[in-house]
Design a protein around this motif. Structure first.
Motif, PDB file in Angstrom:
ATOM      1  N   VAL A  46       0.868  -1.171   0.000  1.00  0.00           N
ATOM      2  CA  VAL A  46       0.000   0.000   0.000  1.00  0.00           C
ATOM      3  C   VAL A  46       0.903   1.217   0.000  1.00  0.00           C
ATOM      4  CG1 VAL A  46      -1.761   1.281   1.290  1.00  0.00           C
ATOM      5  CG2 VAL A  46      -1.788  -1.212   1.282  1.00  0.00           C
ATOM      6  N   ARG A  47       0.662   2.116  -0.930  1.00  0.00           N
ATOM      7  CA  ARG A  47       1.479   3.330  -0.987  1.00  0.00           C
ATOM      8  C   ARG A  47       0.882   4.381  -0.070  1.00  0.00           C
ATOM      9  NH1 ARG A  47       3.290   4.830  -6.944  1.00  0.00           N
ATOM     10  NH2 ARG A  47       4.190   6.451  -5.665  1.00  0.00           N
ATOM     11  N   LEU A  48       1.715   4.898   0.814  1.00  0.00           N
ATOM     12  CA  LEU A  48       1.276   5.917   1.759  1.00  0.00           C
ATOM     13  C   LEU A  48       2.216   7.110   1.696  1.00  0.00           C
ATOM     14  CD1 LEU A  48       0.664   3.616   4.848  1.00  0.00           C
ATOM     15  CD2 LEU A  48      -1.071   4.541   3.328  1.00  0.00           C
ATOM     16  N   ILE A  56       1.468   6.674  11.646  1.00  0.00           N
ATOM     17  CA  ILE A  56       1.332   5.261  12.000  1.00  0.00           C
ATOM     18  C   ILE A  56       2.431   4.853  12.970  1.00  0.00           C
ATOM     19  CG2 ILE A  56       1.509   2.892  11.108  1.00  0.00           C
ATOM     20  CD1 ILE A  56       0.155   3.950   8.523  1.00  0.00           C
ATOM     21  N   ASN A  57       3.664   5.265  12.689  1.00  0.00           N
ATOM     22  CA  ASN A  57       4.781   4.928  13.574  1.00  0.00           C
ATOM     23  C   ASN A  57       4.608   5.544  14.956  1.00  0.00           C
ATOM     24  OD1 ASN A  57       6.003   3.415  11.582  1.00  0.00           O
ATOM     25  ND2 ASN A  57       7.342   5.060  10.906  1.00  0.00           N
ATOM     26  N   ALA A  58       4.108   6.784  15.011  1.00  0.00           N
ATOM     27  CA  ALA A  58       3.875   7.434  16.303  1.00  0.00           C
ATOM     28  C   ALA A  58       2.803   6.685  17.091  1.00  0.00           C
ATOM     29  CB  ALA A  58       3.473   8.895  16.085  1.00  0.00           C
ATOM     30  N   LEU A  59       1.720   6.293  16.419  1.00  0.00           N
ATOM     31  CA  LEU A  59       0.673   5.509  17.091  1.00  0.00           C
ATOM     32  C   LEU A  59       1.212   4.165  17.565  1.00  0.00           C
ATOM     33  CD1 LEU A  59      -2.573   6.012  14.973  1.00  0.00           C
ATOM     34  CD2 LEU A  59      -2.281   6.470  17.410  1.00  0.00           C
ATOM     35  N   GLU A  60       2.000   3.541  16.706  1.00  0.00           N
ATOM     36  CA  GLU A  60       2.581   2.237  17.053  1.00  0.00           C
ATOM     37  C   GLU A  60       3.360   2.320  18.359  1.00  0.00           C
ATOM     38  OE1 GLU A  60       5.864  -0.835  15.100  1.00  0.00           O
ATOM     39  OE2 GLU A  60       4.975   0.725  13.868  1.00  0.00           O
ATOM     40  N   ASP A  69       1.334  -3.037  10.776  1.00  0.00           N
ATOM     41  CA  ASP A  69       0.123  -3.725  10.336  1.00  0.00           C
ATOM     42  C   ASP A  69      -0.900  -3.807  11.474  1.00  0.00           C
ATOM     43  OD1 ASP A  69      -1.254  -5.349   8.230  1.00  0.00           O
ATOM     44  OD2 ASP A  69      -1.095  -6.897   9.789  1.00  0.00           O
ATOM     45  N   ALA A  70      -0.428  -4.171  12.650  1.00  0.00           N
ATOM     46  CA  ALA A  70      -1.327  -4.263  13.807  1.00  0.00           C
ATOM     47  C   ALA A  70      -1.853  -2.892  14.199  1.00  0.00           C
ATOM     48  CB  ALA A  70      -0.593  -4.912  14.984  1.00  0.00           C
ATOM     49  N   THR A  71      -1.038  -1.861  14.045  1.00  0.00           N
ATOM     50  CA  THR A  71      -1.468  -0.497  14.368  1.00  0.00           C
ATOM     51  C   THR A  71      -2.597  -0.061  13.449  1.00  0.00           C
ATOM     52  OG1 THR A  71       0.772   0.054  15.076  1.00  0.00           O
ATOM     53  CG2 THR A  71      -0.693   1.893  14.634  1.00  0.00           C
ATOM     54  N   VAL A  72      -2.407  -0.282  12.154  1.00  0.00           N
ATOM     55  CA  VAL A  72      -3.434   0.093  11.182  1.00  0.00           C
ATOM     56  C   VAL A  72      -4.700  -0.725  11.425  1.00  0.00           C
ATOM     57  CG1 VAL A  72      -4.026   0.090   8.721  1.00  0.00           C
ATOM     58  CG2 VAL A  72      -1.767   0.866   9.457  1.00  0.00           C
TER      59      VAL A  72
END
Length: 104
Positions: A46-48, A56-60, A69-72
Motif C-alpha cells: 500500500v502506498r502511503l 502510523i509509527n507514532a501511534l505504534e 500492520d497491527a497499528t493500522v
C-alpha cells in the motif's frame, strides 16, 4: 594400585575423527535472500505518504503495538466500531466485493 584410564588422549585419533565427521556432513543449503515467506499470511503493498507513515509509527509507539500492520488494523477496528448502521452495511458490502475479487 592406581586405576589406569581405559583410553588416553591421542591428538591423531581426534583429528581423524573430526575429519571423518566433517566429510560426512551434508553441505548446508543456502537460505533464500529476503524476508522468509510465511504460509499463513498474505501481504500486499500500500502506498502511503510519508506524513501518514509517521503518524502510523507514532501511534505504534504510543500504543505499544508490535507492528505497523497491527497499528493500522487496530485503528480500522476503532473506526468500524464508530460507524452508524448505513455506513456499516455499506462497508460490509464493499468488503465482500473486494474479498470475492481477491479470491478469483
Amino acid at each position: 594400585m592406581a586405576n589406569n584410564p581405559k583410553e588416553t588422549y591421542d591428538p591423531t585419533k581426534i583429528t581423524k575423527r573430526v575429519e571423518a565427521d566433517y566429510q560426512q556432513e551434508q553441505p548446508k543449503k543456502k537460505r533464500p535472500v529476503g524476508r522468509p515467506k510465511s504460509g499463513r499470511k498474505s501481504y500486499q503493498t500500500v502506498r502511503l505518504q510519508k506524513k501518514t507513515v509517521l503518524k502510523i509509527n507514532a501511534l505504534e509507539n504510543a500504543l505499544g503495538v508490535p507492528t505497523q500492520d497491527a497499528t493500522v488494523d487496530q485503528a480500522i477496528e476503532r473506526v468500524l466500531n464508530s460507524l452508524n448502521a448505513n455506513e456499516k452495511r455499506s462497508y460490509e458490502l464493499w468488503l465482500e466485493m473486494f474479498e470475492k475479487k481477491e479470491n478469483k
